[in-house]
Design a protein around this motif. Structure first.
Motif, PDB file in Angstrom:
ATOM      1  N   ILE A 157      34.233  52.085  32.072  1.00 30.12           N
ATOM      2  CA  ILE A 157      35.607  51.672  31.163  1.00 30.12           C
ATOM      3  C   ILE A 157      35.162  50.655  29.905  1.00 30.12           C
ATOM      4  O   ILE A 157      35.260  49.244  30.807  1.00 30.12           O
ATOM      5  N   PRO A 158      34.840  51.102  29.014  1.00 32.96           N
ATOM      6  CA  PRO A 158      35.458  49.553  27.962  1.00 32.96           C
ATOM      7  C   PRO A 158      35.880  48.432  28.640  1.00 32.96           C
ATOM      8  O   PRO A 158      37.091  48.868  29.271  1.00 32.96           O
ATOM      9  N   ILE A 159      35.491  47.464  28.426  1.00 30.24           N
ATOM     10  CA  ILE A 159      36.794  46.151  28.569  1.00 30.24           C
ATOM     11  C   ILE A 159      36.820  45.252  27.256  1.00 30.24           C
ATOM     12  O   ILE A 159      35.609  44.910  26.999  1.00 30.24           O
ATOM     13  N   ALA A 160      38.322  44.876  26.772  1.00 25.56           N
ATOM     14  CA  ALA A 160      38.162  44.418  25.518  1.00 25.56           C
ATOM     15  C   ALA A 160      38.551  42.667  26.112  1.00 25.56           C
ATOM     16  O   ALA A 160      39.243  42.580  26.539  1.00 25.56           O
ATOM     17  N   ALA A 161      38.395  41.569  25.100  1.00 29.18           N
ATOM     18  CA  ALA A 161      38.685  40.212  25.075  1.00 29.18           C
ATOM     19  C   ALA A 161      39.991  40.119  24.302  1.00 29.18           C
ATOM     20  O   ALA A 161      39.969  40.970  22.990  1.00 29.18           O
ATOM     21  N   SER A 215      42.613  57.508  36.717  1.00 30.14           N
ATOM     22  CA  SER A 215      43.756  57.826  35.980  1.00 30.14           C
ATOM     23  C   SER A 215      42.990  58.159  34.759  1.00 30.14           C
ATOM     24  O   SER A 215      43.764  58.076  33.621  1.00 30.14           O
ATOM     25  N   LYS A 216      41.858  58.339  34.396  1.00 31.33           N
ATOM     26  CA  LYS A 216      41.162  58.802  33.119  1.00 31.33           C
ATOM     27  C   LYS A 216      42.086  57.619  31.697  1.00 31.33           C
ATOM     28  O   LYS A 216      42.219  58.080  30.448  1.00 31.33           O
ATOM     29  N   VAL A 217      41.366  56.139  31.973  1.00 26.46           N
ATOM     30  CA  VAL A 217      41.487  55.082  31.232  1.00 26.46           C
ATOM     31  C   VAL A 217      40.577  54.680  30.588  1.00 26.46           C
ATOM     32  O   VAL A 217      39.458  54.808  31.430  1.00 26.46           O
ATOM     33  N   SER A 218      41.277  54.625  29.544  1.00 22.68           N
ATOM     34  CA  SER A 218      39.676  54.802  28.293  1.00 22.68           C
ATOM     35  C   SER A 218      39.345  53.127  28.187  1.00 22.68           C
ATOM     36  O   SER A 218      38.723  52.229  27.399  1.00 22.68           O
ATOM     37  N   LEU A 219      40.597  51.880  28.034  1.00 27.47           N
ATOM     38  CA  LEU A 219      39.960  50.823  27.790  1.00 27.47           C
ATOM     39  C   LEU A 219      41.505  49.768  28.865  1.00 27.47           C
ATOM     40  O   LEU A 219      42.148  50.200  29.353  1.00 27.47           O
ATOM     41  N   ILE A 220      40.227  48.886  29.060  1.00 26.52           N
ATOM     42  CA  ILE A 220      41.073  47.426  30.180  1.00 26.52           C
ATOM     43  C   ILE A 220      40.503  46.376  29.776  1.00 26.52           C
ATOM     44  O   ILE A 220      39.782  46.261  28.831  1.00 26.52           O
ATOM     45  N   GLU A 221      42.073  46.018  29.505  1.00 23.37           N
ATOM     46  CA  GLU A 221      42.501  44.507  28.012  1.00 23.37           C
ATOM     47  C   GLU A 221      42.325  42.841  29.002  1.00 23.37           C
ATOM     48  O   GLU A 221      43.150  43.412  29.915  1.00 23.37           O
ATOM     49  N   GLN A 222      41.241  42.399  28.262  1.00 25.91           N
ATOM     50  CA  GLN A 222      41.396  40.848  29.471  1.00 25.91           C
ATOM     51  C   GLN A 222      42.222  40.371  30.830  1.00 25.91           C
ATOM     52  O   GLN A 222      42.701  39.919  30.836  1.00 25.91           O
ATOM     53  N   PRO A 223      40.509  41.691  32.045  1.00 26.06           N
ATOM     54  CA  PRO A 223      41.513  41.974  32.952  1.00 26.06           C
ATOM     55  C   PRO A 223      41.429  40.458  33.847  1.00 26.06           C
ATOM     56  O   PRO A 223      42.125  39.727  34.667  1.00 26.06           O
ATOM     57  N   LEU A 224      40.643  39.013  33.115  1.00 27.02           N
ATOM     58  CA  LEU A 224      41.117  37.860  34.081  1.00 27.02           C
ATOM     59  C   LEU A 224      41.096  36.906  32.287  1.00 27.02           C
ATOM     60  O   LEU A 224      41.250  36.989  32.113  1.00 27.02           O
ATOM     61  N   ALA A 225      41.302  35.653  33.636  1.00 28.65           N
ATOM     62  CA  ALA A 225      41.673  34.257  32.461  1.00 28.65           C
ATOM     63  C   ALA A 225      40.874  33.881  31.580  1.00 28.65           C
ATOM     64  O   ALA A 225      39.575  33.982  32.467  1.00 28.65           O
ATOM     65  N   ARG A 226      41.502  33.819  31.051  1.00 24.66           N
ATOM     66  CA  ARG A 226      40.437  32.974  29.504  1.00 24.66           C
ATOM     67  C   ARG A 226      39.785  31.405  30.640  1.00 24.66           C
ATOM     68  O   ARG A 226      40.687  30.959  31.101  1.00 24.66           O
ATOM     69  N   ASP A 267      39.072  41.502  42.317  1.00 23.62           N
ATOM     70  CA  ASP A 267      39.308  43.104  41.854  1.00 23.62           C
ATOM     71  C   ASP A 267      39.337  43.659  41.306  1.00 23.62           C
ATOM     72  O   ASP A 267      39.872  44.456  41.069  1.00 23.62           O
ATOM     73  N   LEU A 268      37.900  43.693  40.778  1.00 22.21           N
ATOM     74  CA  LEU A 268      38.028  44.096  39.304  1.00 22.21           C
ATOM     75  C   LEU A 268      37.580  45.312  39.856  1.00 22.21           C
ATOM     76  O   LEU A 268      37.430  46.436  39.381  1.00 22.21           O
ATOM     77  N   ASP A 269      36.419  45.648  40.938  1.00 18.32           N
ATOM     78  CA  ASP A 269      36.402  47.597  41.595  1.00 18.32           C
ATOM     79  C   ASP A 269      36.784  47.977  41.842  1.00 18.32           C
ATOM     80  O   ASP A 269      37.101  49.917  41.370  1.00 18.32           O
ATOM     81  N   ALA A 270      37.739  46.815  42.753  1.00 17.18           N
ATOM     82  CA  ALA A 270      38.727  48.581  43.081  1.00 17.18           C
ATOM     83  C   ALA A 270      40.097  48.339  41.312  1.00 17.18           C
ATOM     84  O   ALA A 270      40.401  49.873  41.037  1.00 17.18           O
ATOM     85  N   LEU A 271      40.341  47.892  40.543  1.00 14.93           N
ATOM     86  CA  LEU A 271      40.741  48.157  39.322  1.00 14.93           C
ATOM     87  C   LEU A 271      40.325  49.187  38.471  1.00 14.93           C
ATOM     88  O   LEU A 271      40.670  50.232  38.557  1.00 14.93           O
ATOM     89  N   VAL A 272      38.389  48.615  38.660  1.00 13.71           N
ATOM     90  CA  VAL A 272      38.492  49.874  37.561  1.00 13.71           C
ATOM     91  C   VAL A 272      37.987  51.165  38.271  1.00 13.71           C
ATOM     92  O   VAL A 272      38.511  53.090  37.639  1.00 13.71           O
ATOM     93  N   ALA A 273      37.959  51.503  39.381  1.00 17.94           N
ATOM     94  CA  ALA A 273      37.870  52.494  39.809  1.00 17.94           C
ATOM     95  C   ALA A 273      39.265  52.987  40.132  1.00 17.94           C
ATOM     96  O   ALA A 273      39.334  54.589  40.142  1.00 17.94           O
ATOM     97  N   ALA A 274      40.026  52.476  40.439  1.00 15.40           N
ATOM     98  CA  ALA A 274      41.563  53.625  40.355  1.00 15.40           C
ATOM     99  C   ALA A 274      41.603  53.761  38.519  1.00 15.40           C
ATOM    100  O   ALA A 274      42.269  55.417  38.162  1.00 15.40           O
ATOM    101  N   MET A 275      41.504  53.128  37.583  1.00 16.34           N
ATOM    102  CA  MET A 275      41.961  53.077  36.056  1.00 16.34           C
ATOM    103  C   MET A 275      40.542  54.772  35.757  1.00 16.34           C
ATOM    104  O   MET A 275      41.055  55.466  35.388  1.00 16.34           O
ATOM    105  N   VAL A 276      39.484  54.773  36.147  1.00 12.63           N
ATOM    106  CA  VAL A 276      38.946  55.809  36.297  1.00 12.63           C
ATOM    107  C   VAL A 276      39.414  56.861  36.388  1.00 12.63           C
ATOM    108  O   VAL A 276      39.094  58.288  36.120  1.00 12.63           O
TER     109      VAL A 276
END
Length: 337
Positions: free
Chosen positions: A222-226, A198-209, A187-196
């Motif tokens: 977009i930076p990805i936070a853990a 919408s001018k999103v500056s951070l994506i936090e914990q997209p995937l499961a631990r 799902d990540l490519d589609a999520l990242v593209a949409a967030m770009v």
């Protein structure tokens, strides 16, 4: 350190309104509140634990009672790291030891930590997941906010609509999203593209631990936070090449003592640092404010979701959080009663 008297109680923190994230809805948070006193000075600490690790109030209370004698013997904060494991119980005791030391030494906690005099910190204000237009109204309601964090649920199309509605309502703010482990790598490519878009500056914990390796070498604009993938100091090396930001929460790592160590180690490994929070009062948030002086991103809005905070409390003004020493970590003795 001289022997101490430990008191620990459970407190129910009621939220002003239900708060929804991926997989959970919160209306009440059980926290623990501890005090340590030596007869002349008193240190205080609070913790809510980590719900997805089953680190709840019962677990924290049991953990503390199991080592009561060692705590009342007056350990150093470094010794505490060997007495209790990372988690909410250690966070609460660690905070109480910091404040106790501040009172005994006549130095505020930030000075004991080797930090310069604190400054107000720009903080995110968090929107729980809801209907897109409800969230857009919530974003407008955060009139003072200069940074907003959006909770997602893993429903890609709906999450995109949520973010688009919020961005349309607040084109002026820094925007981050928190997926709380809601997505898979596909799902990540589609999520990242949409967030770009919408001018999103951070994506936090997209995937499961446990799926951290899926991000190895993934290139995101977009930076990805853990968050759930980043618990303690030991996790720092394994995030390199997979994440860009380590979200430190003191209930995860076991307190300000280790939080400061993580901040410095993460920067040494080329990671940015964020301070986050569980639901808590200003007493629980105050050590995070100290840590936030070292952080690139601050999420210190926990008390605003409560029906009632402690007094005095953190002040939120012009999108920033300010925690006076009188809230926690004061150099004057907190009365022992």
């Amino acid at each position: 350190m001289a022997s101490l008297k430990l008191n620990v109680v459970r407190e129910g923190l009621r939220l002003a309104a239900p708060f929804r994230i991926s997989g959970h809805v919160f209306e009440l948070c059980d926290a623990i509140f501890v005090t340590l006193d030596d007869g002349a000075h008193r240190g205080r600490g609070e913790a809510a634990g980590v719900f997805y690790l089953n680190d709840d109030a019962d677990h924290m209370l049991t953990a503390i009672e199991g080592v009561r004698a060692a705590i009342e013997a007056g350990p150093s904060r470094e010794e505490l790291r060997g007495i209790l494991p990372a988690g909410g119980a250690r966070n609460a005791i660690d905070a109480a030891l910091w404040e106790l030391e501040a009172q005994r030494s006549g130095k505020p906690v930030w000075a004991l930590a080797g930090l310069p005099e604190p400054r107000p910190l720009l903080t995110t204000f968090t929107l729980g997941a809801d209907d897109p237009q409800v969230m857009a109204e919530g974003a407008r309601g955060y009139a003072q906010a200069r940074a907003i964090k959006v909770k997602l649920t893993g429903d890609l199309d709906l999450d995109i609509a949520r973010v688009q509605a919020i961005r349309a309502a607040r084109p002026d703010v820094w925007l981050g999203v928190d997926a709380n482990q809601g997505f898979a790598i596909g799902d990540l490519d589609a999520l990242v593209a949409a967030m770009v878009d919408s001018k999103v500056s951070l994506i936090e914990q997209p995937l499961a631990r446990g799926r951290e390796a899926d991000l190895q070498g993934y290139k995101s604009p977009i930076p990805i936070a853990a968050d759930e993938s980043a618990l303690t100091l030991d996790d720092v090396p394994g995030l390199v090449g997979r994440f860009d930001v380590f979200n430190i929460k003191l209930d995860k790592c076991g307190g300000l003592t280790e939080g400061l160590m993580i901040a410095r180690a993460a920067k040494d490994h080329g990671l940015e640092v964020m301070v986050g929070n569980m639901v808590c009062t200003s007493i629980g948030m105050a050590p995070g404010f100290v840590l936030g002086q070292l952080c690139d991103i601050c999420d210190l809005d926990g008390p605003i979701f409560l029906k009632q905070d402690r007094t005095p409390g953190i002040v939120y003004r012009d999108g920033a959080a300010w925690c006076d020493d009188d809230v926690w970590g004061a150099t004057a003795a907190v009365a022992v009663v």
